[in-house]
Design a protein around this motif. Structure first.
Motif, PDB file in Angstrom:
ATOM      1  N   SER A  90      -5.237 -26.101  -6.008  1.00  9.17           N
ATOM      2  CA  SER A  90      -5.343 -27.533  -5.753  1.00  9.17           C
ATOM      3  C   SER A  90      -6.494 -27.834  -4.802  1.00  9.17           C
ATOM      4  CB  SER A  90      -4.040 -28.044  -5.142  1.00  9.17           C
ATOM      5  OG  SER A  90      -3.853 -27.469  -3.855  1.00  9.17           O
ATOM      6  N   LYS A  91      -6.801 -29.115  -4.650  1.00  2.00           N
ATOM      7  CA  LYS A  91      -7.837 -29.536  -3.714  1.00  2.00           C
ATOM      8  C   LYS A  91      -7.418 -29.245  -2.277  1.00  2.00           C
ATOM      9  CE  LYS A  91      -9.750 -33.013  -6.816  1.00  2.00           C
ATOM     10  NZ  LYS A  91      -9.958 -34.455  -7.088  1.00  2.00           N
ATOM     11  N   ASP A  92      -6.121 -29.346  -1.986  1.00  6.96           N
ATOM     12  CA  ASP A  92      -5.642 -29.023  -0.637  1.00  6.96           C
ATOM     13  C   ASP A  92      -5.888 -27.548  -0.318  1.00  6.96           C
ATOM     14  OD1 ASP A  92      -4.833 -31.594  -0.132  1.00  6.96           O
ATOM     15  OD2 ASP A  92      -2.731 -31.251  -0.679  1.00  6.96           O
ATOM     16  N   LEU A  93      -5.632 -26.683  -1.294  1.00  6.13           N
ATOM     17  CA  LEU A  93      -5.885 -25.257  -1.082  1.00  6.13           C
ATOM     18  C   LEU A  93      -7.371 -24.984  -0.910  1.00  6.13           C
ATOM     19  CD1 LEU A  93      -3.396 -23.536  -3.570  1.00  6.13           C
ATOM     20  CD2 LEU A  93      -3.403 -23.335  -1.067  1.00  6.13           C
ATOM     21  N   GLU A  94      -8.179 -25.695  -1.669  1.00 11.15           N
ATOM     22  CA  GLU A  94      -9.623 -25.508  -1.553  1.00 11.15           C
ATOM     23  C   GLU A  94     -10.112 -25.925  -0.162  1.00 11.15           C
ATOM     24  OE1 GLU A  94     -13.719 -26.347  -4.046  1.00 11.15           O
ATOM     25  OE2 GLU A  94     -11.957 -27.584  -4.477  1.00 11.15           O
ATOM     26  N   MET A  95      -9.591 -27.023   0.357  1.00 13.12           N
ATOM     27  CA  MET A  95      -9.959 -27.469   1.698  1.00 13.12           C
ATOM     28  C   MET A  95      -9.537 -26.431   2.747  1.00 13.12           C
ATOM     29  SD  MET A  95     -11.378 -30.609   1.558  1.00 13.12           S
ATOM     30  CE  MET A  95     -10.912 -31.694   2.909  1.00 13.12           C
ATOM     31  N   ALA A  96      -8.325 -25.873   2.583  1.00 11.68           N
ATOM     32  CA  ALA A  96      -7.838 -24.867   3.526  1.00 11.68           C
ATOM     33  C   ALA A  96      -8.695 -23.603   3.471  1.00 11.68           C
ATOM     34  CB  ALA A  96      -6.375 -24.536   3.231  1.00 11.68           C
ATOM     35  N   LEU A  97      -9.078 -23.212   2.271  1.00 11.71           N
ATOM     36  CA  LEU A  97      -9.850 -21.987   2.093  1.00 11.71           C
ATOM     37  C   LEU A  97     -11.251 -22.125   2.689  1.00 11.71           C
ATOM     38  CD1 LEU A  97      -9.203 -19.269   0.688  1.00 11.71           C
ATOM     39  CD2 LEU A  97     -10.425 -20.132  -1.313  1.00 11.71           C
ATOM     40  N   THR A  98     -11.921 -23.234   2.403  1.00 11.16           N
ATOM     41  CA  THR A  98     -13.262 -23.424   2.957  1.00 11.16           C
ATOM     42  C   THR A  98     -13.211 -23.567   4.476  1.00 11.16           C
ATOM     43  OG1 THR A  98     -13.099 -25.806   2.490  1.00 11.16           O
ATOM     44  CG2 THR A  98     -14.207 -24.453   0.855  1.00 11.16           C
ATOM     45  N   GLY A  99     -12.151 -24.187   4.986  1.00 13.29           N
ATOM     46  CA  GLY A  99     -12.007 -24.316   6.427  1.00 13.29           C
ATOM     47  C   GLY A  99     -11.786 -22.975   7.097  1.00 13.29           C
TER      48      GLY A  99
END
Length: 233
Positions: A90-99
């Motif tokens: 998901s987009k939430d996971l993508e945000m967490a991963l890049t962070g």
């Protein structure tokens, strides 16, 4: 250097302290046709996890040993945000991963990787804070594996089926779509077309539409094998 994405799927991923697995799939975005993540087959190492790495994590591609060297050690990767094997990315996971990794959020800015043309890492705290307040990505990530055998159409008829993609290892952009031609006497021959001439894609139906006519495409060089394409480019 140019690579077939199918060739990269045979490469090992080597952390700074050992092997992590092989590339299982590549995710690219459907706006700029840039590879954003490599999905690792890490079942022998982390059997319940799905590991995704941005090209920003890659130090080099070793063609002699068919491996991609990663900047991180295995413990850093192990401690990354957990993505279960059966979970949707998901987009939430993508945000967490890049962070977590400090990868620049490529959807910010007009260049291929946001504010840069090449994959970037170690963004500063001020940029990260600004990105946290930004909108979510305005794109969809697509699986390279899911595009195999997509039908490719010109303005006036079918050209053939997707046989591969060609990417570069500097920008990680898909430069060419490789098409296996559909009709006699040209079956088992291949075309390499720049993705810039893709007009639209029906991702659910499996159809890619090229802004060109069959007559014009017939005047382009075709190849007896995929390997001949790389040699010619």
């Amino acid at each position: 250097m140019l690579y077939f994405t199918t060739d990269l799927n045979t490469y090992h991923i080597e952390a700074s302290d050992g092997q992590m697995g092989k590339i299982q799939d590549l995710y690219f975005d459907d706006k700029k046709w840039v590879v954003r993540y490599a999905v690792l087959d890490a079942r022998k190492w982390l059997p319940t996890r799905r590991i995704l790495l941005s090209p920003a994590a890659f130090a080099s591609i070793d063609t002699d040993n068919q491996q991609i060297d990663v900047k991180h050690d295995k413990e850093t990767v192990r401690n990354s945000p957990s993505i279960p094997v059966d979970a949707t990315f998901s987009k939430d996971l993508e945000m967490a991963l890049t962070g977590y990794y400090g990868w620049s959020r490529y959807w910010l800015g007009g260049l291929l990787w946001g504010v840069e043309d090449m994959p970037g890492v170690n963004i500063d705290d001020q940029e990260l804070e600004a990105q946290e307040m930004s909108n979510e990505p305005e794109h969809n990530l697509r699986s390279e594996n899911d595009t195999w055998e997509f039908r490719v159409h010109a303005n006036d008829g079918k050209i053939g089926d997707v046989a591969d993609f060609i990417i570069d290892d500097s920008y990680w952009k898909i430069r060419y779509i490789v098409i296996q031609k559909a009709h006699l006497p040209s079956e088992d021959r291949f075309l390499a077309l720049k993705v810039d001439i893709i007009q639209s894609v029906d991702w659910l139906g499996g159809d890619i539409y090229i802004d060109s006519d069959l007559e014009d495409l017939n005047d382009q060089t075709d190849y007896e094998s995929k390997e001949a394409i790389i040699e010619a480019l």
